[in-house]
Design a protein around this motif. Structure first.
Motif, PDB file in Angstrom:
ATOM      1  N   GLY A  28       0.909  -1.246  -0.130  1.00  0.00           N
ATOM      2  CA  GLY A  28       0.065   0.121   0.057  1.00  0.00           C
ATOM      3  C   GLY A  28       0.866   1.094  -0.032  1.00  0.00           C
ATOM      4  N   GLY A  29       2.063   1.163   0.344  1.00  0.00           N
ATOM      5  CA  GLY A  29       3.039   2.241   0.418  1.00  0.00           C
ATOM      6  C   GLY A  29       3.782   2.747  -0.958  1.00  0.00           C
ATOM      7  N   VAL A  30       3.491   2.008  -1.854  1.00  0.00           N
ATOM      8  CA  VAL A  30       4.282   2.175  -2.962  1.00  0.00           C
ATOM      9  C   VAL A  30       3.329   2.346  -4.102  1.00  0.00           C
ATOM     10  N   GLY A  31       3.564   3.400  -4.935  1.00  0.00           N
ATOM     11  CA  GLY A  31       2.712   3.460  -6.073  1.00  0.00           C
ATOM     12  C   GLY A  31       3.198   2.980  -7.307  1.00  0.00           C
ATOM     13  N   ILE A  32       2.654   2.764  -8.366  1.00  0.00           N
ATOM     14  CA  ILE A  32       2.987   2.203  -9.556  1.00  0.00           C
ATOM     15  C   ILE A  32       4.101   2.975 -10.240  1.00  0.00           C
ATOM     16  N   LYS A  43       5.845   5.088 -17.879  1.00  0.00           N
ATOM     17  CA  LYS A  43       4.683   4.716 -17.568  1.00  0.00           C
ATOM     18  C   LYS A  43       4.204   3.569 -18.862  1.00  0.00           C
ATOM     19  N   GLY A  44       4.261   4.045 -19.976  1.00  0.00           N
ATOM     20  CA  GLY A  44       3.858   3.367 -21.253  1.00  0.00           C
ATOM     21  C   GLY A  44       4.653   1.976 -21.330  1.00  0.00           C
ATOM     22  N   ALA A  45       5.967   2.173 -21.082  1.00  0.00           N
ATOM     23  CA  ALA A  45       6.705   1.068 -21.127  1.00  0.00           C
ATOM     24  C   ALA A  45       6.475   0.174 -19.920  1.00  0.00           C
ATOM     25  N   LYS A  51      -0.127  -5.332 -16.373  1.00  0.00           N
ATOM     26  CA  LYS A  51      -1.504  -4.874 -16.569  1.00  0.00           C
ATOM     27  C   LYS A  51      -2.060  -3.731 -15.311  1.00  0.00           C
ATOM     28  N   SER A  52      -1.592  -4.079 -14.072  1.00  0.00           N
ATOM     29  CA  SER A  52      -1.983  -3.402 -12.934  1.00  0.00           C
ATOM     30  C   SER A  52      -1.094  -3.547 -11.865  1.00  0.00           C
TER      31      SER A  52
END
Length: 194
Positions: A28-32, A43-45, A51-52
């Motif tokens: 929960g503490g890490v963003g994509i 982001k695109g690569a 997928k998520s």
């Protein structure tokens, strides 16, 4: 379900980076975007390979468990005597745990973050791994080498292995082989007939 052989080098690297981040900071503490930055992907690569964020978490867990299961299956059918199979299972677990400590941490600490269906899938892999150990102990009992162990006793033995990542240091004070032999000794004494 993703298998280790399905992984491209890029996907494996993204999973390794994400596992370290999730292990250090919590899922929960890490963003994509943090995963992408740490892995060196825009982001695109990044989304070309995943997928998520939840897919990434699920892939980390399933690949780790499939590696454990595949190694254990090979040992189970090796034809070695039951005592040697327990020693080999112990060593296999420790080798994989030391090589994949962040993945193991994530697998055991973050399973609650998965949707119910995925959580059940990961727990089914845990059960499959446990069943291999159960069959080896049962073979030993059938052959008169071990006493009969209940499922609870086998779960307790595996608990010793599964939660070792919390306290075993990888500083080289003891070799992986020595640690696995210590653990195998405990498992074998627990299964001893007398």
């Amino acid at each position: 379900m993703l298998k280790p052989s399905d992984l491209s080098d890029s996907k494996r690297m993204i999973m390794e980076v994400a596992a370290k981040l999730f292990a250090d900071k919590g899922y929960g503490g890490v963003g994509i975007s943090e995963v992408g930055d740490a892995a060196g992907f825009g982001k695109g690569a990044l989304y070309y390979h995943i997928k998520s964020k939840e897919d990434l978490l699920f892939d980390i867990m399933t690949v780790y468990m499939v590696e454990l299961i595949n190694a254990a299956r090979t040992i189970e059918i090796s034809g070695a005597n039951v005592t040697e199979r327990i020693r080999a299972l112990s060593e296999s677990f420790m080798d994989i745990m030391f090589a994949s400590r962040p993945e193991m941490t994530v697998c055991f600490r973050e399973v609650h973050a998965l949707t119910e269906a995925r959580r059940k899938g990961v727990m089914a892999l845990h059960a499959e791994y446990q069943d291999i150990w159960m069959r080896v102990f049962s073979d030993g009992a059938r052959l008169g080498v071990f006493r009969s162990l209940s499922k609870v006793e086998v779960k307790a033995i595996l608990g010793m292995y599964f939660y070792s990542f919390l306290w075993i240091r990888g500083d080289g004070a003891m070799s992986v082989q020595a640690i696995s032999e210590n653990f195998a000794g405990i498992a074998l004494r627990a299964a001893a007939k007398d």
